[in-house]
Design a protein around this motif. Structure first.
Motif, PDB file in Angstrom:
ATOM      1  N   SER A   1       0.702  -1.221  -0.028  1.00  0.00           N
ATOM      2  CA  SER A   1      -0.198   0.199  -0.547  1.00  0.00           C
ATOM      3  C   SER A   1       1.326   1.282  -0.232  1.00  0.00           C
ATOM      4  O   SER A   1       0.940   2.306  -0.595  1.00  0.00           O
ATOM      5  CB  SER A   1      -0.939   0.114   1.266  1.00  0.00           C
ATOM      6  OG  SER A   1      -0.488  -0.224   2.526  1.00  0.00           O
ATOM      7  N   ARG A   2       1.850   1.180   0.157  1.00  0.00           N
ATOM      8  CA  ARG A   2       2.551   2.700   0.738  1.00  0.00           C
ATOM      9  C   ARG A   2       3.278   3.087  -0.734  1.00  0.00           C
ATOM     10  O   ARG A   2       4.012   3.650  -0.829  1.00  0.00           O
ATOM     11  CB  ARG A   2       4.407   1.995   1.865  1.00  0.00           C
ATOM     12  CG  ARG A   2       3.394   2.450   2.908  1.00  0.00           C
ATOM     13  CD  ARG A   2       4.590   2.013   3.836  1.00  0.00           C
ATOM     14  NE  ARG A   2       4.985   1.325   4.152  1.00  0.00           N
ATOM     15  CZ  ARG A   2       6.850   1.098   4.443  1.00  0.00           C
ATOM     16  NH1 ARG A   2       7.667   2.173   5.173  1.00  0.00           N
ATOM     17  NH2 ARG A   2       7.933  -0.439   3.838  1.00  0.00           N
ATOM     18  N   LEU A   3       3.511   1.508  -1.419  1.00  0.00           N
ATOM     19  CA  LEU A   3       3.597   2.058  -3.414  1.00  0.00           C
ATOM     20  C   LEU A   3       2.846   2.490  -3.857  1.00  0.00           C
ATOM     21  O   LEU A   3       3.029   1.911  -5.191  1.00  0.00           O
ATOM     22  CB  LEU A   3       4.663   0.847  -3.609  1.00  0.00           C
ATOM     23  CG  LEU A   3       6.401   0.752  -3.298  1.00  0.00           C
ATOM     24  CD1 LEU A   3       7.078  -0.439  -3.597  1.00  0.00           C
ATOM     25  CD2 LEU A   3       7.128   2.445  -3.839  1.00  0.00           C
ATOM     26  N   SER A   4       1.407   2.117  -3.826  1.00  0.00           N
ATOM     27  CA  SER A   4       0.278   2.955  -4.430  1.00  0.00           C
ATOM     28  C   SER A   4       0.772   4.450  -5.066  1.00  0.00           C
ATOM     29  O   SER A   4       0.990   4.921  -4.284  1.00  0.00           O
ATOM     30  CB  SER A   4      -0.922   2.825  -3.540  1.00  0.00           C
ATOM     31  OG  SER A   4      -1.838   2.991  -3.736  1.00  0.00           O
ATOM     32  N   PRO A   5       0.061   3.885  -6.464  1.00  0.00           N
ATOM     33  CA  PRO A   5      -0.699   3.225  -6.728  1.00  0.00           C
ATOM     34  C   PRO A   5       0.271   2.504  -8.233  1.00  0.00           C
ATOM     35  O   PRO A   5      -0.313   1.792  -8.603  1.00  0.00           O
ATOM     36  CB  PRO A   5      -1.624   4.415  -7.935  1.00  0.00           C
ATOM     37  CG  PRO A   5      -0.681   5.573  -7.893  1.00  0.00           C
ATOM     38  CD  PRO A   5      -0.067   5.652  -6.855  1.00  0.00           C
ATOM     39  N   LEU A   6       1.667   2.897  -8.197  1.00  0.00           N
ATOM     40  CA  LEU A   6       2.165   1.749  -8.190  1.00  0.00           C
ATOM     41  C   LEU A   6       2.198  -0.437  -8.528  1.00  0.00           C
ATOM     42  O   LEU A   6       2.184  -0.241  -9.337  1.00  0.00           O
ATOM     43  CB  LEU A   6       3.501   1.991  -8.385  1.00  0.00           C
ATOM     44  CG  LEU A   6       4.301   3.041  -8.694  1.00  0.00           C
ATOM     45  CD1 LEU A   6       5.578   2.968  -8.420  1.00  0.00           C
ATOM     46  CD2 LEU A   6       3.583   3.401  -9.706  1.00  0.00           C
ATOM     47  N   THR A   7       1.333  -0.397  -7.326  1.00  0.00           N
ATOM     48  CA  THR A   7       1.017  -1.708  -6.766  1.00  0.00           C
ATOM     49  C   THR A   7      -1.083  -1.651  -6.469  1.00  0.00           C
ATOM     50  O   THR A   7      -0.765  -3.270  -6.642  1.00  0.00           O
ATOM     51  CB  THR A   7       1.365  -1.789  -5.296  1.00  0.00           C
ATOM     52  OG1 THR A   7       1.040  -1.107  -4.490  1.00  0.00           O
ATOM     53  CG2 THR A   7       2.634  -2.012  -5.558  1.00  0.00           C
ATOM     54  N   ALA A   8      -1.146  -1.207  -7.326  1.00  0.00           N
ATOM     55  CA  ALA A   8      -2.392  -1.412  -8.006  1.00  0.00           C
ATOM     56  C   ALA A   8      -2.986  -2.292  -8.504  1.00  0.00           C
ATOM     57  O   ALA A   8      -4.014  -2.907  -8.712  1.00  0.00           O
ATOM     58  CB  ALA A   8      -3.617  -0.026  -7.855  1.00  0.00           C
TER      59      ALA A   8
ATOM     60  N   GLY B   1      10.145   0.646  -0.096  1.00  0.00           N
ATOM     61  CA  GLY B   1       9.164   0.230   0.384  1.00  0.00           C
ATOM     62  C   GLY B   1       8.149   1.554   0.479  1.00  0.00           C
ATOM     63  O   GLY B   1       6.926   1.737   0.792  1.00  0.00           O
ATOM     64  N   THR B   2       8.384   2.816  -0.261  1.00  0.00           N
ATOM     65  CA  THR B   2       7.554   3.601  -0.230  1.00  0.00           C
ATOM     66  C   THR B   2       7.859   4.367  -1.487  1.00  0.00           C
ATOM     67  O   THR B   2       8.863   4.396  -1.866  1.00  0.00           O
ATOM     68  CB  THR B   2       8.159   5.077   1.102  1.00  0.00           C
ATOM     69  OG1 THR B   2       9.041   5.773   1.028  1.00  0.00           O
ATOM     70  CG2 THR B   2       7.863   4.361   2.365  1.00  0.00           C
ATOM     71  N   ILE B   3       7.368   5.284  -2.381  1.00  0.00           N
ATOM     72  CA  ILE B   3       7.077   6.370  -3.007  1.00  0.00           C
ATOM     73  C   ILE B   3       8.069   7.545  -3.853  1.00  0.00           C
ATOM     74  O   ILE B   3       9.065   6.866  -4.468  1.00  0.00           O
ATOM     75  CB  ILE B   3       5.432   7.288  -3.521  1.00  0.00           C
ATOM     76  CG1 ILE B   3       4.364   6.010  -4.238  1.00  0.00           C
ATOM     77  CG2 ILE B   3       5.943   8.252  -4.684  1.00  0.00           C
ATOM     78  CD1 ILE B   3       4.337   5.769  -4.794  1.00  0.00           C
ATOM     79  N   PRO B   4       8.888   7.973  -2.695  1.00  0.00           N
ATOM     80  CA  PRO B   4      10.036   8.485  -2.187  1.00  0.00           C
ATOM     81  C   PRO B   4      11.389   7.753  -2.199  1.00  0.00           C
ATOM     82  O   PRO B   4      11.745   8.587  -3.113  1.00  0.00           O
ATOM     83  CB  PRO B   4       9.706   9.792  -1.003  1.00  0.00           C
ATOM     84  CG  PRO B   4       8.841   9.599  -0.816  1.00  0.00           C
ATOM     85  CD  PRO B   4       7.124   8.489  -1.188  1.00  0.00           C
ATOM     86  N   SER B   5      11.260   6.444  -1.200  1.00  0.00           N
ATOM     87  CA  SER B   5      12.173   6.076  -1.635  1.00  0.00           C
ATOM     88  C   SER B   5      12.498   5.545  -3.091  1.00  0.00           C
ATOM     89  O   SER B   5      13.762   5.162  -3.584  1.00  0.00           O
ATOM     90  CB  SER B   5      12.520   4.939  -0.626  1.00  0.00           C
ATOM     91  OG  SER B   5      11.161   3.579  -0.593  1.00  0.00           O
ATOM     92  N   PHE B   6      11.442   4.869  -3.528  1.00  0.00           N
ATOM     93  CA  PHE B   6      11.642   4.662  -4.945  1.00  0.00           C
ATOM     94  C   PHE B   6      12.096   5.448  -6.081  1.00  0.00           C
ATOM     95  O   PHE B   6      12.476   4.857  -7.122  1.00  0.00           O
ATOM     96  CB  PHE B   6       9.801   3.448  -5.268  1.00  0.00           C
ATOM     97  CG  PHE B   6       9.435   3.369  -6.454  1.00  0.00           C
ATOM     98  CD1 PHE B   6      10.257   1.800  -6.853  1.00  0.00           C
ATOM     99  CD2 PHE B   6       9.406   4.636  -7.138  1.00  0.00           C
ATOM    100  CE1 PHE B   6      10.106   1.652  -8.548  1.00  0.00           C
ATOM    101  CE2 PHE B   6       8.980   3.783  -8.969  1.00  0.00           C
ATOM    102  CZ  PHE B   6       9.713   2.602  -9.844  1.00  0.00           C
ATOM    103  N   PHE B   7      11.140   6.498  -6.503  1.00  0.00           N
ATOM    104  CA  PHE B   7      11.748   8.263  -6.891  1.00  0.00           C
ATOM    105  C   PHE B   7      13.146   7.979  -6.675  1.00  0.00           C
ATOM    106  O   PHE B   7      13.131   8.252  -7.651  1.00  0.00           O
ATOM    107  CB  PHE B   7      10.723   8.960  -6.281  1.00  0.00           C
ATOM    108  CG  PHE B   7      11.292  10.147  -7.322  1.00  0.00           C
ATOM    109  CD1 PHE B   7      10.594   9.587  -9.196  1.00  0.00           C
ATOM    110  CD2 PHE B   7      11.180  11.181  -6.700  1.00  0.00           C
ATOM    111  CE1 PHE B   7      10.550  11.150  -9.432  1.00  0.00           C
ATOM    112  CE2 PHE B   7      11.421  12.586  -7.903  1.00  0.00           C
ATOM    113  CZ  PHE B   7      11.040  12.421  -9.311  1.00  0.00           C
TER     114      PHE B   7
END
Length: 420
Positions: free
Chosen positions: A16-23, A255-261
């Protein structure tokens, strides 16, 4: 030595913390670096370390991951090597989904029983790192450990986000505390001179575990414990020989959008912390794509994958994924554009022109900044994204805003002239 090891890659929960990439996909199936999937990282680390028997455990949105594994990891018919998916399943003895990391492994033990192995390596499916597991296994055997935990030295500022281990002079774990917020100064451990000079004297668990086979079965069978980090590991320290294997390379938890980015854009640095050009390759699906072509484009610190058609005027500090189309006079800054799963046909392109609807990719005269553009999106002409004042967090239908990053959802359509 590695011939006696079998690996389990944990696919994670709903992500859920990577949503919407994990939708519509599981965390391990999220695209990274323009051409890979997150799951390719732990699998490649295993293959480069001589570990060729790998199970990937998953239960949420597993179709995309199944397809990727099936199309990517093929081995000789005369080899025992495999990379197989184990999805959560109902059995006569268990009708529940995985309740945690330890429960996921417990429910999968019967699949391992048919193999000959002495050690089980347990990895996370959402981390970015390059690690030689053979060295970890060798130290585990040399020090007669029953459990080994990969640890990374961290600074005091990072301590509240990790499980912290305390070790003795032989690198054996003597105590464990989960994400301490205050009064953790006494938890400093012995580290290398370089790490000490950087103030990184606290050993954080990386979520990478090596178990002796018999002990793993003993710990998991006949009890209610569901998680390694919160239950199995802390409760094993006083009863078993638990080794801390220190790793000092680059490692980050996606685990999160900022860390992924940040992890993706960090790959564009002159000397990135995660080296895609290392002698140890990252394996992924072999696509028969043409080389990318560019026309009139100024690029600076950019990674461009295969099969792209780029007419943009400027691209700065961005990752451009497979089959990306960027229109004329478009500017891309600090973005991860994931690309597309297919090309549009000439008939589809002509139909879009007649109906004045966006083509797949990014149109002409767009300016996009600080954004993640998921796969198969249709962004029209004269679109501006994140070029004004800071946006409020929220879900706005075709896109989501999180911590100043705009995430355009998979297959979203952004009409001509839209300003976000």
């Amino acid at each position: 030595m590695t011939s006696k090891v079998i690996c389990i890659v944990l696919g994670g929960g709903q992500g859920s913390r990577l949503s919407p990439l994990t939708a519509t996909r599981s965390k391990p199936a999220v695209p990274i670096a323009g051409k890979y999937r997150l799951v390719d990282i732990p699998i490649s680390n295993c293959l480069n370390s001589g570990i060729h028997r790998i199970y990937v455990l998953t239960q949420f949105n597993s179709a995309s991951l199944n397809k990727h594994i099936k199309n990517t990891y093929h081995f000789s018919s005369f080899s025992e090597a495999f990379v197989d998916i184990l999805a959560a399943e109902q059995t006569p003895s268990s009708v529940a989904w995985f309740q945690g990391t330890a429960d996921a492994v417990r429910q999968s033990l019967h699949h391992l029983a048919v193999h000959d192995f002495e050690y089980v390596l347990i990895l996370s499916g959402d981390q970015l790192y390059q690690m030689d597991f053979e060295a970890m296994i060798a130290e585990h055997i040399e020090k007669n450990a029953e459990i080994s935990i990969a640890t990374i030295p961290v600074h005091a500022n990072d301590v509240p986000g990790f499980g912290i281990l305390k070790t003795d002079e032989n690198s054996m774990v003597s105590a464990f505390v989960e994400k301490p917020k205050t009064n953790f100064e006494s938890w400093a451990s012995e580290v290398s001179p370089q790490m000490a000079a950087e103030g990184r004297v606290y050993l954080a668990s990386m979520g990478i575990y090596l178990f002796n086979r018999k002990l793993l079965y003993d710990l998991l069978q006949g009890n209610e414990r569901t998680d390694f980090g919160k239950e199995i590991i802390p409760q094993s320290i006083t009863e078993h020989r638990v080794l801390s294997y220190q790793y000092e390379g680059y490692w980050t938890d996606i685990g999160t959008i900022p860390s992924f980015f940040d992890a993706n854009l960090g790959l564009t640095d002159d000397i990135p912390q995660f080296n895609l050009f290392d002698k140890h390759p990252i394996y992924t699906r072999a696509r028969m794509l043409p080389p990318s072509k560019m026309s009139g484009t100024h690029v600076d610190k950019v990674i461009i994958a295969d099969g792209c058609i780029i007419n943009a005027s400027h691209i700065t500090r961005s990752v451009i994924g497979v089959r990306t189309r960027l229109g004329f006079e478009t500017v891309i800054e600090n973005c991860y554009v994931m690309g597309s799963d297919n090309y549009q046909t000439l008939e589809q392109i002509q139909e879009s022109h007649l109906s004045q609807t966006p083509l797949m990719g990014v149109g002409d005269r767009c300016h996009i900044k600080n954004a993640i553009i998921d796969k198969n999106t249709y962004i029209g002409d004269d679109v501006q994204i994140n070029c004004g004042e800071k946006l409020e967090n929220g879900d706005y239908g075709p896109y989501v805003v999180q911590d100043g990053i705009v995430i355009v959802k998979k297959r979203a359509v952004i009409p001509n002239g839209t300003v976000i």
